[in-house]
Design an enzyme around this catalytic site. Sequence first.
Site, mmCIF file in Angstrom:
data_model
loop_
_atom_site.group_PDB
_atom_site.id
_atom_site.type_symbol
_atom_site.label_atom_id
_atom_site.label_comp_id
_atom_site.label_asym_id
_atom_site.label_seq_id
_atom_site.Cartn_x
_atom_site.Cartn_y
_atom_site.Cartn_z
ATOM 1 N N GLU A 66 -6.196 -10.711 -1.363
ATOM 2 C CA GLU A 66 -6.967 -10.530 -0.119
ATOM 3 C C GLU A 66 -8.463 -10.490 -0.421
ATOM 4 O O GLU A 66 -9.187 -9.618 0.064
ATOM 5 C CB GLU A 66 -6.546 -9.220 0.582
ATOM 6 C CG GLU A 66 -5.054 -9.142 0.853
ATOM 7 C CD GLU A 66 -4.633 -7.942 1.691
ATOM 8 O OE1 GLU A 66 -5.505 -7.248 2.265
ATOM 9 O OE2 GLU A 66 -3.420 -7.689 1.772
ATOM 10 N N GLU B 187 0.802 -1.236 0.000
ATOM 11 C CA GLU B 187 0.000 0.000 0.000
ATOM 12 C C GLU B 187 0.829 1.278 0.000
ATOM 13 O O GLU B 187 0.590 2.182 0.800
ATOM 14 C CB GLU B 187 -0.967 -0.020 1.190
ATOM 15 C CG GLU B 187 -1.864 -1.255 1.199
ATOM 16 C CD GLU B 187 -2.843 -1.312 2.367
ATOM 17 O OE1 GLU B 187 -2.724 -0.481 3.290
ATOM 18 O OE2 GLU B 187 -3.715 -2.188 2.349
#
Length: 332
Positions: free
Chosen positions: A238, A132
Site C-alpha cells: 500500500e 492489521e
Amino acid sequence: MADATLRELADQHGLTVGAAVAGDTLRNDPHYRGLLKGEFNAITTENALKMGELRPDPNRFDFADADAIVSFGEVYGMSVRGHTLVWHNQQPDWLRPWERTDDQLEQFLRTHIHTVAGRYRSTIDVWDVVNEAVLDDGSMRETVWYDAMGEAYIEKAFHWANEVAPDATLCYNDYNAEGMNPKADGVYELLSRLLDRGVPIDAVGLQMHALHEKPDLEAVGRNVERLQELGLEVHLTEIDVAYPDADKPEHHRTAQANFYRELLELALAADINTVVTWGVRDSDSWIRSWFPDLTDDPLLFDKHNETKPAYDAIVSTLAETSSEGSQSARQP
Ligand code: XIL
C-alpha cells in the site's frame, strides 16, 4: 527502451507492480482506466471487498464493485489482489450490535470467507486474508473476531480461504511493521507461530504508508530478510509517500522521488516480487481526507493524469537495473 512504460519494465523484471483501485472511478473515468492498464500489471481492490462494502445486511452480498474491478484485471491480463477478508475496520454497521454467540460469529466469518474467496477462486490471485491484527506494541489487537475466537481466528481464516481458493497466494498484511520495531517483532512472531502450526500462509504484506515518518530502509531490509527466512514472500502492498505540510522538504517532490527510488532499489535487491501503490493519481488518494496535515500528492501520477518525478525515478531505476537476477530471470 527509454519510452518503455512502467508495466513493460515491470514485466521485464518479473515484478508485480500494482495500484489500489476504486470501483466508481474505474467505471466513470477513461483516463484512470488507461493509466491502470498501460502502467500497471496488477490491481488491488481498495475498498470493494471490505466487509462493510460487501455486506449491506447479514444475509446479502453486494459484489457489483468487486466484480467490476476483478473483471477489468482479467480482461487486461493483470494480477488481481483481493483486499481484505478479515479486518477490524470498515465493518458493516450491523455487526457490532448484532446479538449472536461466539460460535455464530465464527460460522458467519467462515461463510463469508467461503463465499467471497470461493467466488473469485479462479480470478483473484492474491488475498490479503487478515489485515492489521497486531498493535504497535506487538500484542494482538482486540477485535470482534479476537474477542470471539482468540488468536485462532487468524489461522481459521487462512484455512477457510485455502479450502476454497487453494491456488491463491495467501497473505497477512499490516502497517508500521516495515522496519525493526516492537510491532514488526510481534508480526514476525505471529507468522512464526502460524507457520509452525502448518497454517497455509504464503506471504506477508508490508503496507509502506510512508507518511508522518519514513521507515529506515536499512532496517526494512533486515526485517524483509528475516521474514523471507521463514519461507514467506514479502510484498509492499500500500505504498504512498507524503510529508507533514508544515515541515516538508524544500523540494518535496524530489525528496519523494528519491524515496520511491530507494524503496524500489531495496525491493529489487531483496527479491521483493510485488510492489503496490495505494492509488493511481494524487487526486484518487485517501490521504487528503484522512490526513489533511500532509502534502496531498503521495502517488506516481498527478491529478491531470501526468507522470511525476516519482514515476520517472522508478521507471529510470527499472530501466537502468538489469533484470538478470531478478524474478523473471529465474522463471523456467
Ligand atoms: C483506506 C481506503 O483507501 C479509504 O478509501 C478508506 O476510506 C479507508 O481505508 N490500510 C489498509 C487499507 O489496509 O484498507 C486502507 O484503505 C488504508 C490503510
